[in-house]
Motif scaffolding. Structure first.
Motif, PDB file in Angstrom:
ATOM      1  N   TYR A 256      61.587  48.731 167.829  1.00 38.92           N
ATOM      2  CA  TYR A 256      61.204  49.563 166.768  1.00 38.92           C
ATOM      3  C   TYR A 256      59.442  49.758 166.898  1.00 38.92           C
ATOM      4  CZ  TYR A 256      60.112  51.724 162.199  1.00 38.92           C
ATOM      5  OH  TYR A 256      59.635  52.626 161.232  1.00 38.92           O
ATOM      6  N   PHE A 257      58.921  48.664 167.370  1.00 39.50           N
ATOM      7  CA  PHE A 257      57.407  48.670 167.578  1.00 39.50           C
ATOM      8  C   PHE A 257      57.109  50.014 168.851  1.00 39.50           C
ATOM      9  CE2 PHE A 257      53.362  47.716 169.716  1.00 39.50           C
ATOM     10  CZ  PHE A 257      52.520  47.716 168.383  1.00 39.50           C
ATOM     11  N   ARG A 258      57.925  49.702 169.743  1.00 45.85           N
ATOM     12  CA  ARG A 258      57.818  50.583 170.890  1.00 45.85           C
ATOM     13  C   ARG A 258      57.862  52.090 170.621  1.00 45.85           C
ATOM     14  NH1 ARG A 258      60.543  46.839 174.511  1.00 45.85           N
ATOM     15  NH2 ARG A 258      62.359  48.469 174.338  1.00 45.85           N
ATOM     16  N   ASP A 259      58.981  52.321 169.955  1.00 44.67           N
ATOM     17  CA  ASP A 259      59.681  53.927 169.727  1.00 44.67           C
ATOM     18  C   ASP A 259      58.848  54.432 168.652  1.00 44.67           C
ATOM     19  OD1 ASP A 259      61.228  53.495 171.580  1.00 44.67           O
ATOM     20  OD2 ASP A 259      63.227  53.009 170.437  1.00 44.67           O
ATOM     21  N   HIS A 260      58.123  53.655 167.476  1.00 45.19           N
ATOM     22  CA  HIS A 260      57.845  54.447 166.368  1.00 45.19           C
ATOM     23  C   HIS A 260      56.185  53.852 165.893  1.00 45.19           C
ATOM     24  CE1 HIS A 260      61.949  55.784 165.867  1.00 45.19           C
ATOM     25  NE2 HIS A 260      62.269  54.474 165.736  1.00 45.19           N
ATOM     26  N   ILE A 261      55.967  52.832 166.475  1.00 43.03           N
ATOM     27  CA  ILE A 261      54.620  52.495 166.066  1.00 43.03           C
ATOM     28  C   ILE A 261      53.627  52.647 166.949  1.00 43.03           C
ATOM     29  CG2 ILE A 261      53.164  50.370 165.251  1.00 43.03           C
ATOM     30  CD1 ILE A 261      55.720  49.321 163.831  1.00 43.03           C
ATOM     31  N   GLU A 262      53.795  52.307 168.328  1.00 42.83           N
ATOM     32  CA  GLU A 262      53.093  52.298 169.199  1.00 42.83           C
ATOM     33  C   GLU A 262      52.523  53.721 169.328  1.00 42.83           C
ATOM     34  OE1 GLU A 262      52.366  50.380 173.704  1.00 42.83           O
ATOM     35  OE2 GLU A 262      54.366  50.394 173.031  1.00 42.83           O
ATOM     36  N   PRO A 263      53.599  54.719 169.452  1.00 35.35           N
ATOM     37  CA  PRO A 263      52.874  55.985 169.608  1.00 35.35           C
ATOM     38  C   PRO A 263      51.889  56.486 168.514  1.00 35.35           C
ATOM     39  CG  PRO A 263      55.258  56.042 169.947  1.00 35.35           C
ATOM     40  CD  PRO A 263      54.883  54.702 169.123  1.00 35.35           C
ATOM     41  N   GLN A 264      51.947  55.988 167.371  1.00 39.21           N
ATOM     42  CA  GLN A 264      51.073  56.146 166.422  1.00 39.21           C
ATOM     43  C   GLN A 264      49.588  55.684 166.863  1.00 39.21           C
ATOM     44  OE1 GLN A 264      51.896  58.221 163.566  1.00 39.21           O
ATOM     45  NE2 GLN A 264      53.780  58.012 164.594  1.00 39.21           N
ATOM     46  N   LEU A 265      49.731  54.579 167.356  1.00 38.67           N
ATOM     47  CA  LEU A 265      48.359  53.830 167.963  1.00 38.67           C
ATOM     48  C   LEU A 265      47.949  54.798 169.051  1.00 38.67           C
ATOM     49  CD1 LEU A 265      49.777  50.183 167.530  1.00 38.67           C
ATOM     50  CD2 LEU A 265      47.792  51.126 166.178  1.00 38.67           C
ATOM     51  N   LEU A 266      48.544  55.125 170.083  1.00 41.45           N
ATOM     52  CA  LEU A 266      48.273  55.749 171.265  1.00 41.45           C
ATOM     53  C   LEU A 266      47.678  57.169 170.865  1.00 41.45           C
ATOM     54  CD1 LEU A 266      51.094  55.039 173.619  1.00 41.45           C
ATOM     55  CD2 LEU A 266      48.754  53.890 173.548  1.00 41.45           C
ATOM     56  N   SER A 267      48.008  57.849 169.763  1.00 36.79           N
ATOM     57  CA  SER A 267      47.469  59.063 169.239  1.00 36.79           C
ATOM     58  C   SER A 267      46.228  58.863 168.390  1.00 36.79           C
ATOM     59  CB  SER A 267      48.389  59.875 168.313  1.00 36.79           C
ATOM     60  OG  SER A 267      48.903  59.159 167.170  1.00 36.79           O
ATOM     61  N   GLY A 268      45.726  57.589 168.251  1.00 35.17           N
ATOM     62  CA  GLY A 268      44.593  57.263 167.529  1.00 35.17           C
ATOM     63  C   GLY A 268      44.674  56.798 166.139  1.00 35.17           C
ATOM     64  N   LYS A 269      45.802  56.839 165.542  1.00 34.83           N
ATOM     65  CA  LYS A 269      46.036  56.277 163.992  1.00 34.83           C
ATOM     66  C   LYS A 269      45.698  54.895 164.058  1.00 34.83           C
ATOM     67  CE  LYS A 269      48.925  60.346 163.392  1.00 34.83           C
ATOM     68  NZ  LYS A 269      50.439  60.973 163.312  1.00 34.83           N
ATOM     69  N   ASN A 270      45.149  54.283 163.036  1.00 31.61           N
ATOM     70  CA  ASN A 270      45.184  52.737 162.595  1.00 31.61           C
ATOM     71  C   ASN A 270      46.128  52.694 161.840  1.00 31.61           C
ATOM     72  OD1 ASN A 270      42.191  52.716 163.713  1.00 31.61           O
ATOM     73  ND2 ASN A 270      42.023  54.285 162.313  1.00 31.61           N
ATOM     74  N   VAL A 271      46.944  51.340 162.343  1.00 27.35           N
ATOM     75  CA  VAL A 271      48.181  51.033 161.650  1.00 27.35           C
ATOM     76  C   VAL A 271      48.130  49.509 160.962  1.00 27.35           C
ATOM     77  CG1 VAL A 271      50.726  50.536 162.042  1.00 27.35           C
ATOM     78  CG2 VAL A 271      49.382  52.507 163.013  1.00 27.35           C
ATOM     79  N   MET A 272      48.650  49.385 159.936  1.00 28.57           N
ATOM     80  CA  MET A 272      48.850  48.183 159.503  1.00 28.57           C
ATOM     81  C   MET A 272      50.423  47.754 159.365  1.00 28.57           C
ATOM     82  SD  MET A 272      47.797  46.224 156.012  1.00 28.57           S
ATOM     83  CE  MET A 272      48.999  46.954 154.735  1.00 28.57           C
ATOM     84  N   ILE A 273      50.928  46.767 159.820  1.00 24.25           N
ATOM     85  CA  ILE A 273      52.211  46.433 159.709  1.00 24.25           C
ATOM     86  C   ILE A 273      52.245  44.968 158.762  1.00 24.25           C
ATOM     87  CG2 ILE A 273      53.972  45.420 160.867  1.00 24.25           C
ATOM     88  CD1 ILE A 273      53.089  46.691 163.289  1.00 24.25           C
ATOM     89  N   ALA A 274      53.095  45.074 157.834  1.00 25.37           N
ATOM     90  CA  ALA A 274      53.121  44.030 156.653  1.00 25.37           C
ATOM     91  C   ALA A 274      54.579  43.478 156.920  1.00 25.37           C
ATOM     92  CB  ALA A 274      53.044  44.120 155.457  1.00 25.37           C
ATOM     93  N   ALA A 275      54.747  42.288 157.559  1.00 26.91           N
ATOM     94  CA  ALA A 275      56.459  41.958 158.005  1.00 26.91           C
ATOM     95  C   ALA A 275      56.577  40.551 157.652  1.00 26.91           C
ATOM     96  CB  ALA A 275      56.581  42.189 159.312  1.00 26.91           C
ATOM     97  N   HIS A 276      57.119  39.926 158.688  1.00 23.75           N
ATOM     98  CA  HIS A 276      57.579  38.333 158.661  1.00 23.75           C
ATOM     99  C   HIS A 276      57.300  37.590 159.861  1.00 23.75           C
ATOM    100  CE1 HIS A 276      60.043  39.911 155.095  1.00 23.75           C
ATOM    101  NE2 HIS A 276      59.884  40.982 155.937  1.00 23.75           N
ATOM    102  N   GLY A 277      57.328  36.257 159.700  1.00 19.85           N
ATOM    103  CA  GLY A 277      56.845  35.313 160.635  1.00 19.85           C
ATOM    104  C   GLY A 277      57.536  35.636 161.947  1.00 19.85           C
ATOM    105  N   ASN A 278      59.064  35.846 161.937  1.00 20.89           N
ATOM    106  CA  ASN A 278      59.677  36.070 163.328  1.00 20.89           C
ATOM    107  C   ASN A 278      59.611  37.550 163.870  1.00 20.89           C
ATOM    108  OD1 ASN A 278      61.093  33.450 163.896  1.00 20.89           O
ATOM    109  ND2 ASN A 278      61.681  33.639 161.938  1.00 20.89           N
ATOM    110  N   SER A 279      59.535  38.468 163.139  1.00 20.35           N
ATOM    111  CA  SER A 279      59.451  39.977 163.599  1.00 20.35           C
ATOM    112  C   SER A 279      57.968  40.160 164.032  1.00 20.35           C
ATOM    113  CB  SER A 279      59.704  40.866 162.365  1.00 20.35           C
ATOM    114  OG  SER A 279      59.088  40.749 161.058  1.00 20.35           O
TER     115      SER A 279
END
Length: 346
Positions: A256-279
């Motif tokens: 999920y990170f590779r497909d949906h979050i990393e493209p946001q970062l590569l386009s210059g967007k600043n991202v926050m992820i609130a999740a869990h210990g293992n994820s």
């Protein structure tokens, strides 16, 4: 104060939803932009047997009214007013910030219970931890927020953002039905500029602990033996009974990170992820290129943010900001330093 902020945050969390594709807006009519999620599919050979994924969500789409330039979610603080751009493509940047936050203490953490994918809220201590996390990142830009589908992660994100100096409002994407999409549209361009989309995804959920969920950790160790419980909790590829191993959790979270979050970062967007210990351990394993042996010893404290900077496609860990003025964070990147300077001037 903490309870009041918590009450305000919970009021915004009326449902869990997805928005998996922010990069491909289409102009429709009077600047109506439809952002359509992809069908989520099994990736990397990941099995979906049993109830391992805590109730997978339906495929969904979201409608937001916005101009094409605004869908790039560029923070007004970090960019001065510019002439209108006829291109619908967001400008790419070689630098962006990634903030990772493990949720604050939950009510089951407080009771020393295995929680996994059971959806329980934060404890009072967890509320305080989320607010403190927000203070630490209050001068770091945030353009889009990703959370798990679980309330403790979403509460943490909302409470943290109440402390941000930019005072943008997180908006959870509601898209369960056509009516929900229509009723949740925003019709003010100014309001959209002062908002941050929040995208919830089950792929960022905590590892599913199977038959251990709801059991007291000490009592479980007494019943099955400390060594067996330790293997379930800390090995990479051994799942608890009818649950997920860390390896299985990593397959879905990293995909999920590779497909949906990393493209946001590569386009210059600043991202926050609130999740869990293992994820989050899984994502850090990917970012830091850790081995399966190195990741099992990685410990993440509740409510402590961790900052990464992506420069030229490379992720560089900056650690946890100690305070909004922590020199090491801002000295490393001119972009963050300028952002903080403009906040100070405002």
């Amino acid at each position: 104060m903490a309870a009041e902020v918590c009450h305000q945050a919970i009021g915004t969390l009326q449902s869990h939803s997805f928005l998996n594709n922010l990069n491909h807006p289409q102009k429709v009519g009077n600047n109506l932009v439809r952002l359509v999620t992809k069908d989520f599919i099994s990736t990397n050979g990941l099995s979906r047997s049993g109830s391992s994924y805590c109730g997978q969500m339906n495929r969904r789409s979201v409608v937001i009214r916005s101009s094409a330039s605004q869908t790039s979610i560029v923070d007004p603080v970090s960019s001065s007013p510019s002439k209108s751009n006829s291109s619908d493509k967001p400008k790419k940047s070689n630098e962006a910030a990634l903030i990772l936050i493990r949720h604050g203490e939950s009510l089951w953490n407080e009771k020393n219970l295995f929680t996994g994918c059971v959806d329980v809220p934060l404890s009072k201590k967890g509320i305080d931890e989320a607010i403190e996390a927000g203070k630490r990142i209050s001068s770091i830009p945030v353009d889009v927020i990703f959370t798990s589908a679980l309330i403790r992660a979403q509460m943490t994100a909302m409470l943290a953002m109440t402390q941000h100096r930019r005072k943008k409002v997180p908006i959870v994407m509601h898209n369960e039905s056509e009516q929900a999409k229509a009723w949740s549209q925003v019709f003010s361009e100014d309001t959209i500029k002062q908002s941050i989309p929040v995208i919830a995804s089950w792929q960022l959920n905590e590892r599913m602990y199977g038959e251990l969920q709801g059991l007291n950790k000490q009592e479980t160790a007494d019943r099955y033996g400390k060594e067996q419980v330790h293997e379930w909790r800390r090995s990479y590829d051994t799942p608890p009974p009818n649950g997920e191993s860390l390896e299985m959790c990593a397959q879905r979270a990293v995909a999920y990170f590779r497909d949906h979050i990393e493209p946001q970062l590569l386009s210059g967007k600043n991202v926050m992820i609130a999740a869990h210990g293992n994820s989050l351990r899984s994502i850090i394993m990917y970012l830091d290129k850790l081995t399966s042996q190195e990741v099992i010893s990685l410990e993440l404290s509740t409510g402590i943010p961790m900052l990464y900077i992506i420069k030229e496609g490379r992720f560089i860990r900056r650690g946890s900001p100690i305070a909004p003025t922590e020199a090491g964070v801002y000295a490393y990147t001119k972009r963050l330093a300028l952002y903080k300077q403009k906040l100070d001037e405002m």
